[in-house]
Scaffold this motif. Sequence first.
Motif, PDB file in Angstrom:
ATOM      1  N   LEU A  82      66.659 142.457  38.293  1.00 42.60           N
ATOM      2  CA  LEU A  82      67.400 143.710  38.211  1.00 42.60           C
ATOM      3  C   LEU A  82      68.781 143.420  37.644  1.00 42.60           C
ATOM      4  N   GLU A  83      69.206 144.222  36.678  1.00 41.15           N
ATOM      5  CA  GLU A  83      70.530 144.071  36.090  1.00 41.15           C
ATOM      6  C   GLU A  83      71.333 145.342  36.351  1.00 41.15           C
ATOM      7  N   LYS A  84      72.447 145.203  37.077  1.00 40.68           N
ATOM      8  CA  LYS A  84      73.351 146.327  37.325  1.00 40.68           C
ATOM      9  C   LYS A  84      74.643 146.059  36.572  1.00 40.68           C
TER      10      LYS A  84
ATOM     11  N   GLY B  53      65.482 147.135  34.970  1.00 43.07           N
ATOM     12  CA  GLY B  53      64.539 146.248  35.632  1.00 43.07           C
ATOM     13  C   GLY B  53      63.870 146.901  36.821  1.00 43.07           C
ATOM     14  N   PRO B  54      62.913 146.193  37.413  1.00 41.56           N
ATOM     15  CA  PRO B  54      62.221 146.735  38.581  1.00 41.56           C
ATOM     16  C   PRO B  54      63.137 146.685  39.798  1.00 41.56           C
ATOM     17  N   GLY B  55      62.881 147.537  40.740  1.00 40.70           N
ATOM     18  CA  GLY B  55      63.696 147.518  41.944  1.00 40.70           C
ATOM     19  C   GLY B  55      63.338 148.646  42.875  1.00 40.70           C
TER      20      GLY B  55
ATOM     21  N   ALA C  44      76.767 145.973  48.619  1.00 35.97           N
ATOM     22  CA  ALA C  44      76.817 145.385  47.278  1.00 35.97           C
ATOM     23  C   ALA C  44      75.805 146.036  46.341  1.00 35.97           C
ATOM     24  N   ASP C  45      74.784 146.694  46.891  1.00 39.15           N
ATOM     25  CA  ASP C  45      73.748 147.338  46.091  1.00 39.15           C
ATOM     26  C   ASP C  45      74.039 148.806  45.807  1.00 39.15           C
TER      27      ASP C  45
ATOM     28  N   ASP D 223      66.760 144.702  43.887  1.00 42.90           N
ATOM     29  CA  ASP D 223      65.714 144.134  43.042  1.00 42.90           C
ATOM     30  C   ASP D 223      64.479 143.770  43.850  1.00 42.90           C
ATOM     31  N   SER D 224      64.420 144.203  45.099  1.00 40.83           N
ATOM     32  CA  SER D 224      63.246 143.888  45.916  1.00 40.83           C
ATOM     33  C   SER D 224      62.216 144.994  45.816  1.00 40.83           C
TER      34      SER D 224
END
Length: 137
Positions: free
Chosen positions: A5-7, A28-30, A78-79, A136-137
């Motif tokens: 995952l790219e933020k 990305g997936p997440g 952080a997410d 990203d999980s």
Amino acid sequence: MSKQLEKQFHPAAPWARDILSEAVTIKGPGTTVHLSGIGAEGLGEQLEIQHPGDVYAQTKFAYEKAARALSKHDASLADVVKITAYLLDSSAVPEYLRARQEAFGDLPPPAHTLLIILGLAHPDMLVEIDLTAVTDS
């Protein structure tokens, strides 16, 4: 192997770099987690608003509750990519921002909308926050 995952956090202007992001892009997936209506409601059996009359303490409590709720979904502050905050009093904005800054520390600032409104779900509530987090999980 899956993509990571790219933020990316994008401030609107240089003055906003440490305050808010105009946009947060996610590739990305997440997993997306939406938290709504986080305020100073206590965690006991009865509805009891914590820290009546204190915007700073209610905001700090709300972000602590949000962090606990996020952790149940394998996420953290952080997410967080988006916050919508609701306050009753524009003069309380500095206290709200101080508590939010303490909660996020040196993390990149999420996209953030702050609204001054006439009322919340309970008469003793002074602040309420909605958060969106992506992991990203």
